[in-house]
Motif scaffolding. Structure first.
Motif, PDB file in Angstrom:
ATOM      1  N   ASN A  15      32.535  15.336  23.104  1.00  0.00           N
ATOM      2  CA  ASN A  15      33.035  14.701  21.888  1.00  0.00           C
ATOM      3  C   ASN A  15      31.933  14.504  20.853  1.00  0.00           C
ATOM      4  O   ASN A  15      32.173  14.623  19.648  1.00  0.00           O
ATOM      5  CB  ASN A  15      33.740  13.392  22.215  1.00  0.00           C
ATOM      6  CG  ASN A  15      35.105  13.636  22.808  1.00  0.00           C
ATOM      7  OD1 ASN A  15      35.850  14.481  22.315  1.00  0.00           O
ATOM      8  ND2 ASN A  15      35.437  12.914  23.854  1.00  0.00           N
ATOM      9  N   LYS A  16      30.729  14.207  21.289  1.00  0.00           N
ATOM     10  CA  LYS A  16      29.600  14.079  20.357  1.00  0.00           C
ATOM     11  C   LYS A  16      29.295  15.428  19.710  1.00  0.00           C
ATOM     12  O   LYS A  16      29.045  15.509  18.504  1.00  0.00           O
ATOM     13  CB  LYS A  16      28.364  13.535  21.086  1.00  0.00           C
ATOM     14  CG  LYS A  16      27.156  13.342  20.214  1.00  0.00           C
ATOM     15  CD  LYS A  16      27.387  12.287  19.155  1.00  0.00           C
ATOM     16  CE  LYS A  16      26.109  12.036  18.378  1.00  0.00           C
ATOM     17  NZ  LYS A  16      26.303  11.070  17.311  1.00  0.00           N
ATOM     18  N   LYS A  18      31.432  17.883  19.223  1.00  0.00           N
ATOM     19  CA  LYS A  18      32.522  18.149  18.279  1.00  0.00           C
ATOM     20  C   LYS A  18      32.311  17.358  16.988  1.00  0.00           C
ATOM     21  O   LYS A  18      32.501  17.872  15.886  1.00  0.00           O
ATOM     22  CB  LYS A  18      33.868  17.779  18.895  1.00  0.00           C
ATOM     23  CG  LYS A  18      34.342  18.739  19.939  1.00  0.00           C
ATOM     24  CD  LYS A  18      35.692  18.285  20.479  1.00  0.00           C
ATOM     25  CE  LYS A  18      36.230  19.214  21.523  1.00  0.00           C
ATOM     26  NZ  LYS A  18      37.538  18.764  22.033  1.00  0.00           N
ATOM     27  N   HIS A  19      31.928  16.090  17.124  1.00  0.00           N
ATOM     28  CA  HIS A  19      31.695  15.234  15.962  1.00  0.00           C
ATOM     29  C   HIS A  19      30.561  15.788  15.098  1.00  0.00           C
ATOM     30  O   HIS A  19      30.671  15.845  13.874  1.00  0.00           O
ATOM     31  CB  HIS A  19      31.376  13.813  16.427  1.00  0.00           C
ATOM     32  CG  HIS A  19      30.993  12.895  15.316  1.00  0.00           C
ATOM     33  ND1 HIS A  19      31.914  12.352  14.438  1.00  0.00           N
ATOM     34  CD2 HIS A  19      29.779  12.422  14.937  1.00  0.00           C
ATOM     35  CE1 HIS A  19      31.282  11.595  13.573  1.00  0.00           C
ATOM     36  NE2 HIS A  19      29.982  11.621  13.859  1.00  0.00           N
ATOM     37  N   GLN A  20      29.469  16.191  15.736  1.00  0.00           N
ATOM     38  CA  GLN A  20      28.330  16.721  14.983  1.00  0.00           C
ATOM     39  C   GLN A  20      28.709  18.007  14.261  1.00  0.00           C
ATOM     40  O   GLN A  20      28.315  18.211  13.109  1.00  0.00           O
ATOM     41  CB  GLN A  20      27.134  16.953  15.908  1.00  0.00           C
ATOM     42  CG  GLN A  20      26.469  15.677  16.379  1.00  0.00           C
ATOM     43  CD  GLN A  20      26.017  14.803  15.220  1.00  0.00           C
ATOM     44  OE1 GLN A  20      26.466  13.689  15.056  1.00  0.00           O
ATOM     45  NE2 GLN A  20      25.124  15.294  14.390  1.00  0.00           N
ATOM     46  N   GLN A  22      31.591  18.795  13.124  1.00  0.00           N
ATOM     47  CA  GLN A  22      32.414  18.383  11.989  1.00  0.00           C
ATOM     48  C   GLN A  22      31.537  17.805  10.876  1.00  0.00           C
ATOM     49  O   GLN A  22      31.736  18.122   9.696  1.00  0.00           O
ATOM     50  CB  GLN A  22      33.443  17.352  12.442  1.00  0.00           C
ATOM     51  CG  GLN A  22      34.400  16.942  11.351  1.00  0.00           C
ATOM     52  CD  GLN A  22      35.407  15.910  11.855  1.00  0.00           C
ATOM     53  OE1 GLN A  22      35.091  15.082  12.708  1.00  0.00           O
ATOM     54  NE2 GLN A  22      36.605  15.974  11.329  1.00  0.00           N
ATOM     55  N   GLN A  23      30.562  16.990  11.223  1.00  0.00           N
ATOM     56  CA  GLN A  23      29.672  16.392  10.233  1.00  0.00           C
ATOM     57  C   GLN A  23      28.867  17.449   9.481  1.00  0.00           C
ATOM     58  O   GLN A  23      28.559  17.288   8.307  1.00  0.00           O
ATOM     59  CB  GLN A  23      28.718  15.393  10.899  1.00  0.00           C
ATOM     60  CG  GLN A  23      29.399  14.151  11.422  1.00  0.00           C
ATOM     61  CD  GLN A  23      29.982  13.315  10.296  1.00  0.00           C
ATOM     62  OE1 GLN A  23      29.328  13.016   9.314  1.00  0.00           O
ATOM     63  NE2 GLN A  23      31.246  12.965  10.432  1.00  0.00           N
ATOM     64  N   PHE A  28      33.177  24.261  15.750  1.00  0.00           N
ATOM     65  CA  PHE A  28      32.778  23.890  17.116  1.00  0.00           C
ATOM     66  C   PHE A  28      33.150  25.046  18.031  1.00  0.00           C
ATOM     67  O   PHE A  28      34.315  25.417  18.132  1.00  0.00           O
ATOM     68  CB  PHE A  28      33.492  22.611  17.550  1.00  0.00           C
ATOM     69  CG  PHE A  28      33.195  22.242  18.975  1.00  0.00           C
ATOM     70  CD1 PHE A  28      31.962  21.720  19.316  1.00  0.00           C
ATOM     71  CD2 PHE A  28      34.144  22.418  19.964  1.00  0.00           C
ATOM     72  CE1 PHE A  28      31.675  21.380  20.615  1.00  0.00           C
ATOM     73  CE2 PHE A  28      33.866  22.081  21.269  1.00  0.00           C
ATOM     74  CZ  PHE A  28      32.630  21.559  21.595  1.00  0.00           C
TER      75      PHE A  28
END
Length: 53
Positions: A15-16, A18-20, A22-23, A28
């Motif tokens: 999840n981290k 995926k978040h990065q 997106q940021q 991903f």
């Protein structure tokens, strides 16, 4: 040998990542791991697969 399942740290790492992605406005593409238990998470790919050995 007892078979392990993916756990909270495995999910947290995915999840981290995926978040990065997106940021950073990047696609991903997944995460690679040596952790056999984590392979059950769809976004992970094994760096090696010795299950057939």
């Amino acid at each position: 040998m007892e078979e392990k399942s993916a756990d909270f740290p495995d999910a947290l790492i995915v999840n981290k990542a995926k978040h990065q992605a997106q940021q950073w406005h990047q696609a991903f593409k997944g995460v690679y791991t040596f952790d056999v238990a984590a392979w059950e998470i769809p976004a992970l790919s094994p760096l090696f697969d010795n299950r057939s050995a």
